[in-house]
Design a protein around this motif. Structure first.
Motif, PDB file in Angstrom:
ATOM      1  N   LYS A  23      19.931  54.128   7.494  1.00  0.00           N
ATOM      2  CA  LYS A  23      21.386  54.280   7.301  1.00  0.00           C
ATOM      3  C   LYS A  23      22.162  53.920   8.572  1.00  0.00           C
ATOM      4  O   LYS A  23      23.098  53.112   8.522  1.00  0.00           O
ATOM      5  CB  LYS A  23      21.722  55.722   6.880  1.00  0.00           C
ATOM      6  CG  LYS A  23      21.091  56.125   5.555  1.00  0.00           C
ATOM      7  CD  LYS A  23      21.337  57.577   5.218  1.00  0.00           C
ATOM      8  CE  LYS A  23      20.667  58.544   6.158  1.00  0.00           C
ATOM      9  NZ  LYS A  23      19.190  58.460   6.229  1.00  0.00           N
ATOM     10  N   SER A  24      21.773  54.525   9.698  1.00  0.00           N
ATOM     11  CA  SER A  24      22.519  54.266  10.946  1.00  0.00           C
ATOM     12  C   SER A  24      22.435  52.780  11.318  1.00  0.00           C
ATOM     13  O   SER A  24      23.434  52.175  11.725  1.00  0.00           O
ATOM     14  CB  SER A  24      21.962  55.099  12.103  1.00  0.00           C
ATOM     15  OG  SER A  24      21.609  56.370  11.661  1.00  0.00           O
ATOM     16  N   THR A  25      21.251  52.205  11.165  1.00  0.00           N
ATOM     17  CA  THR A  25      21.055  50.780  11.473  1.00  0.00           C
ATOM     18  C   THR A  25      21.984  49.927  10.627  1.00  0.00           C
ATOM     19  O   THR A  25      22.654  49.016  11.115  1.00  0.00           O
ATOM     20  CB  THR A  25      19.579  50.392  11.171  1.00  0.00           C
ATOM     21  OG1 THR A  25      18.720  51.260  11.895  1.00  0.00           O
ATOM     22  CG2 THR A  25      19.295  48.949  11.526  1.00  0.00           C
ATOM     23  N   ARG A  57      26.774  70.944  13.362  1.00  0.00           N
ATOM     24  CA  ARG A  57      25.594  70.084  13.205  1.00  0.00           C
ATOM     25  C   ARG A  57      24.440  70.603  14.083  1.00  0.00           C
ATOM     26  O   ARG A  57      23.312  70.783  13.612  1.00  0.00           O
ATOM     27  CB  ARG A  57      25.940  68.645  13.598  1.00  0.00           C
ATOM     28  CG  ARG A  57      24.758  67.704  13.570  1.00  0.00           C
ATOM     29  CD  ARG A  57      25.094  66.337  14.153  1.00  0.00           C
ATOM     30  NE  ARG A  57      23.912  65.506  14.165  1.00  0.00           N
ATOM     31  CZ  ARG A  57      23.567  64.680  13.194  1.00  0.00           C
ATOM     32  NH1 ARG A  57      24.339  64.489  12.166  1.00  0.00           N
ATOM     33  NH2 ARG A  57      22.442  63.996  13.251  1.00  0.00           N
ATOM     34  N   ARG A 103      25.936  59.556   5.690  1.00  0.00           N
ATOM     35  CA  ARG A 103      25.793  60.760   4.850  1.00  0.00           C
ATOM     36  C   ARG A 103      27.156  61.364   4.532  1.00  0.00           C
ATOM     37  O   ARG A 103      28.079  61.336   5.324  1.00  0.00           O
ATOM     38  CB  ARG A 103      24.917  61.844   5.483  1.00  0.00           C
ATOM     39  CG  ARG A 103      23.473  61.432   5.695  1.00  0.00           C
ATOM     40  CD  ARG A 103      22.611  62.656   5.978  1.00  0.00           C
ATOM     41  NE  ARG A 103      21.215  62.294   6.184  1.00  0.00           N
ATOM     42  CZ  ARG A 103      20.347  62.029   5.214  1.00  0.00           C
ATOM     43  NH1 ARG A 103      20.721  62.105   3.960  1.00  0.00           N
ATOM     44  NH2 ARG A 103      19.098  61.711   5.490  1.00  0.00           N
ATOM     45  N   THR A 108      24.600  66.824   0.358  1.00  0.00           N
ATOM     46  CA  THR A 108      24.600  68.251   0.010  1.00  0.00           C
ATOM     47  C   THR A 108      23.993  68.439  -1.384  1.00  0.00           C
ATOM     48  O   THR A 108      23.174  69.335  -1.609  1.00  0.00           O
ATOM     49  CB  THR A 108      26.032  68.830   0.043  1.00  0.00           C
ATOM     50  OG1 THR A 108      26.623  68.503   1.288  1.00  0.00           O
ATOM     51  CG2 THR A 108      26.029  70.340  -0.114  1.00  0.00           C
ATOM     52  N   GLN A 112      20.658  70.412  -0.452  1.00  0.00           N
ATOM     53  CA  GLN A 112      20.840  71.840  -0.735  1.00  0.00           C
ATOM     54  C   GLN A 112      20.469  72.175  -2.184  1.00  0.00           C
ATOM     55  O   GLN A 112      20.385  73.349  -2.551  1.00  0.00           O
ATOM     56  CB  GLN A 112      22.272  72.287  -0.397  1.00  0.00           C
ATOM     57  CG  GLN A 112      22.492  72.570   1.094  1.00  0.00           C
ATOM     58  CD  GLN A 112      22.262  71.368   2.002  1.00  0.00           C
ATOM     59  OE1 GLN A 112      22.916  70.345   1.837  1.00  0.00           O
ATOM     60  NE2 GLN A 112      21.319  71.469   2.934  1.00  0.00           N
ATOM     61  N   ARG A 156      10.416  56.657  15.809  1.00  0.00           N
ATOM     62  CA  ARG A 156      11.619  56.604  16.639  1.00  0.00           C
ATOM     63  C   ARG A 156      11.767  57.880  17.488  1.00  0.00           C
ATOM     64  O   ARG A 156      12.188  57.851  18.627  1.00  0.00           O
ATOM     65  CB  ARG A 156      12.853  56.430  15.741  1.00  0.00           C
ATOM     66  CG  ARG A 156      14.122  56.186  16.518  1.00  0.00           C
ATOM     67  CD  ARG A 156      15.322  56.613  15.759  1.00  0.00           C
ATOM     68  NE  ARG A 156      15.071  57.885  15.117  1.00  0.00           N
ATOM     69  CZ  ARG A 156      15.719  58.352  14.078  1.00  0.00           C
ATOM     70  NH1 ARG A 156      16.673  57.652  13.545  1.00  0.00           N
ATOM     71  NH2 ARG A 156      15.440  59.522  13.557  1.00  0.00           N
TER      72      ARG A 156
HETATM   73  N1  Z5A Z   1      22.036  67.198   5.550  1.00  0.00           N
HETATM   74  C1  Z5A Z   1      22.053  68.164   4.564  1.00  0.00           C
HETATM   75  O1  Z5A Z   1      21.054  68.837   4.354  1.00  0.00           O
HETATM   76  N2  Z5A Z   1      23.199  68.344   3.842  1.00  0.00           N
HETATM   77  C2  Z5A Z   1      24.312  67.634   4.059  1.00  0.00           C
HETATM   78  O2  Z5A Z   1      25.325  67.833   3.393  1.00  0.00           O
HETATM   79  C3  Z5A Z   1      24.281  66.621   5.091  1.00  0.00           C
HETATM   80  C4  Z5A Z   1      23.124  66.444   5.817  1.00  0.00           C
HETATM   81  C5  Z5A Z   1      25.495  65.791   5.372  1.00  0.00           C
HETATM   82  C6  Z5A Z   1      21.108  65.049   9.242  1.00  0.00           C
HETATM   83  O3  Z5A Z   1      20.184  64.464  10.070  1.00  0.00           O
HETATM   84  C7  Z5A Z   1      20.318  66.009   8.382  1.00  0.00           C
HETATM   85  O4  Z5A Z   1      21.194  66.893   7.708  1.00  0.00           O
HETATM   86  C8  Z5A Z   1      19.567  65.232   7.345  1.00  0.00           C
HETATM   87  C9  Z5A Z   1      20.081  65.747   6.023  1.00  0.00           C
HETATM   88  C10 Z5A Z   1      20.813  67.007   6.353  1.00  0.00           C
HETATM   89  N3  Z5A Z   1      18.202  65.558   7.460  1.00  0.00           N
HETATM   90  N4  Z5A Z   1      17.231  64.853   7.531  1.00  0.00           N
HETATM   91  N5  Z5A Z   1      16.154  64.503   7.616  1.00  0.00           N
HETATM   92  P1  Z5A Z   1      20.335  63.073  10.738  1.00  0.00           P
HETATM   93  O5  Z5A Z   1      21.653  62.474  10.457  1.00  0.00           O
HETATM   94  O6  Z5A Z   1      19.959  63.263  12.153  1.00  0.00           O
HETATM   95  O7  Z5A Z   1      19.090  62.358  10.058  1.00  0.00           O
HETATM   96  P2  Z5A Z   1      19.030  61.225   8.997  1.00  0.00           P
HETATM   97  O8  Z5A Z   1      20.322  61.058   8.295  1.00  0.00           O
HETATM   98  O9  Z5A Z   1      17.834  61.471   8.147  1.00  0.00           O
HETATM   99  O10 Z5A Z   1      18.887  59.959   9.920  1.00  0.00           O
HETATM  100  P3  Z5A Z   1      17.657  59.193  10.451  1.00  0.00           P
HETATM  101  O11 Z5A Z   1      16.366  59.873  10.311  1.00  0.00           O
HETATM  102  O12 Z5A Z   1      18.080  58.816  11.817  1.00  0.00           O
HETATM  103  O13 Z5A Z   1      17.555  57.976   9.485  1.00  0.00           O
HETATM  104  P4  Z5A Z   1      18.442  56.679   9.257  1.00  0.00           P
HETATM  105  O14 Z5A Z   1      19.760  56.738   9.915  1.00  0.00           O
HETATM  106  O15 Z5A Z   1      18.409  56.497   7.805  1.00  0.00           O
HETATM  107  O16 Z5A Z   1      17.553  55.538   9.936  1.00  0.00           O
HETATM  108  P5  Z5A Z   1      17.792  54.652  11.293  1.00  0.00           P
HETATM  109  O17 Z5A Z   1      18.065  55.589  12.425  1.00  0.00           O
HETATM  110  O18 Z5A Z   1      18.715  53.569  11.021  1.00  0.00           O
HETATM  111  O19 Z5A Z   1      16.341  54.041  11.407  1.00  0.00           O
HETATM  112  C11 Z5A Z   1      15.208  54.843  11.667  1.00  0.00           C
HETATM  113  C12 Z5A Z   1      14.151  53.964  12.399  1.00  0.00           C
HETATM  114  O20 Z5A Z   1      13.698  52.949  11.519  1.00  0.00           O
HETATM  115  C13 Z5A Z   1      14.700  53.240  13.629  1.00  0.00           C
HETATM  116  O21 Z5A Z   1      13.713  53.178  14.598  1.00  0.00           O
HETATM  117  C14 Z5A Z   1      15.037  51.855  13.109  1.00  0.00           C
HETATM  118  O22 Z5A Z   1      14.969  50.863  14.094  1.00  0.00           O
HETATM  119  C15 Z5A Z   1      13.957  51.657  12.057  1.00  0.00           C
HETATM  120  N6  Z5A Z   1      14.418  50.808  10.941  1.00  0.00           N
HETATM  121  C16 Z5A Z   1      15.641  50.809  10.361  1.00  0.00           C
HETATM  122  N7  Z5A Z   1      15.692  49.901   9.356  1.00  0.00           N
HETATM  123  C17 Z5A Z   1      14.458  49.329   9.304  1.00  0.00           C
HETATM  124  C18 Z5A Z   1      13.868  48.321   8.471  1.00  0.00           C
HETATM  125  N8  Z5A Z   1      14.563  47.743   7.484  1.00  0.00           N
HETATM  126  N9  Z5A Z   1      12.590  47.998   8.678  1.00  0.00           N
HETATM  127  C19 Z5A Z   1      11.872  48.599   9.666  1.00  0.00           C
HETATM  128  N10 Z5A Z   1      12.358  49.551  10.507  1.00  0.00           N
HETATM  129  C20 Z5A Z   1      13.639  49.910  10.322  1.00  0.00           C
END
Ligand code: Z5A
Length: 226
Positions: A23-25, A57, A103, A108, A112, A156
């Motif tokens: 998502k962040s990417t 958060r 998100r 939620t 949740q 990561r």
């Molecule tokens: N939460 C909740 O319970 N209720 C709510 O209402 C809300 C949230 C709003 C927030 O954590 C936590 O809060 C979340 C849900 C809960 N819990 N979890 N788990 P967060 O925001 O810190 O975590 P996240 O949203 O899960 O983010 P994340 O783990 O950082 O994932 P991401 O943003 O989807 O991924 P990224 O950071 O873009 O990429 C992750 C790694 O993969 C990174 O090294 C990238 O370089 C790599 N990547 C990305 N895309 C690719 C592709 N296509 N191929 C290969 N590698 C890739």
């Protein structure tokens, strides 16, 4: 470039999905693709986006709200969301900005509501009160097998410890995936499911194509994006 193209109105785009889905990417990539085409781009996240919501958060993700149970945690996510909506999202949309949010309320519903959490009817009632009529124009559900997403997030994170939700097991994350897909099925006009297992650039192209399909550009401007 006021008045040109169809991208010059406030639009609210949310990114949802499991951990490590990208998502962040993808928000970063879409923001850079839109820059110069939209009036203003606001990139934000939940929980968070304001000083108060960022404090909540930290508290929630450190696991300190866990003992409140799913209802208490959902109330805290909602309190953070109300501050975020009032201070950041609504004012940005009123200025005509594109708001890209990592998100939002679907998280939620999924998190949740998972694992014997809150009842779906109560979650929707809480959502109605919290959002007070706000609704994303477009939601990308980045869909990925939980094993792959968790492996990406783990790689990561390195030596850092898992947060409150990252620490949940595979069955929890599989349930989340199913819940996000259910939301997409229930609201097909708002949600686009994107296969997030593909290489980053391919996922980015699919997301941009979905934006252009929803908000077509004049032909001349579209050529500049190709
Ligand atoms: N939460 C909740 O319970 N209720 C709510 O209402 C809300 C949230 C709003 C927030 O954590 C936590 O809060 C979340 C849900 C809960 N819990 N979890 N788990 P967060 O925001 O810190 O975590 P996240 O949203 O899960 O983010 P994340 O783990 O950082 O994932 P991401 O943003 O989807 O991924 P990224 O950071 O873009 O990429 C992750 C790694 O993969 C990174 O090294 C990238 O370089 C790599 N990547 C990305 N895309 C690719 C592709 N296509 N191929 C290969 N590698 C890739």
């Amino acid at each position: 470039m006021p008045g040109e193209g169809l991208l010059h109105n406030g639009r609210f785009i949310t990114f949802e999905g499991g951990e490590g889905a990208g998502k962040s990417t993808q928000i970063r990539r879409l923001a850079s693709a839109l820059r110069g085409h939209a009036r203003e781009i606001v990139v934000t996240r939940e929980p968070g986006g304001t000083p108060l919501a960022e404090k909540l958060r930290g508290f929630i993700l450190a696991g300190k709200a866990r003992d409140f149970g799913p209802f208490g945690e959902a109330l805290l996510f909602s309190a953070a969301r109300i501050d975020h909506i009032d201070r950041i999202i609504r004012p940005a949309l009123a200025r005509g900005a594109f708001v890209l949010c990592d998100r939002f309320a679907d998280s939620t519903r999924a998190y949740q509501g998972a694992r014997g959490g809150m009842d779906a009817g109560m979650l929707l009632a809480m959502e109605r009160v919290t959002l007070a009529g706000l609704r994303p124009d477009l939601t990308f559900i980045l869909d990925i097998a939980p094993e792959t997403g968790m492996a990406r997030a783990h790689a990561r994170r390195g030596a850092a410890g898992a947060d409150r939700f990252e620490a949940e097991g595979l069955a929890f994350h599989a349930e989340l995936r199913a819940k996000f897909l259910d939301i997409a099925r229930e609201e097909p006009e708002r949600c686009r499911v994107i296969d997030a297992s593909r290489p980053e650039a391919e996922v980015a192209r699919a997301i941009l194509a979905a934006c252009l399909e929803k908000w077509p550009l004049p032909e001349a401007e579209e050529k500049k994006w190709a």
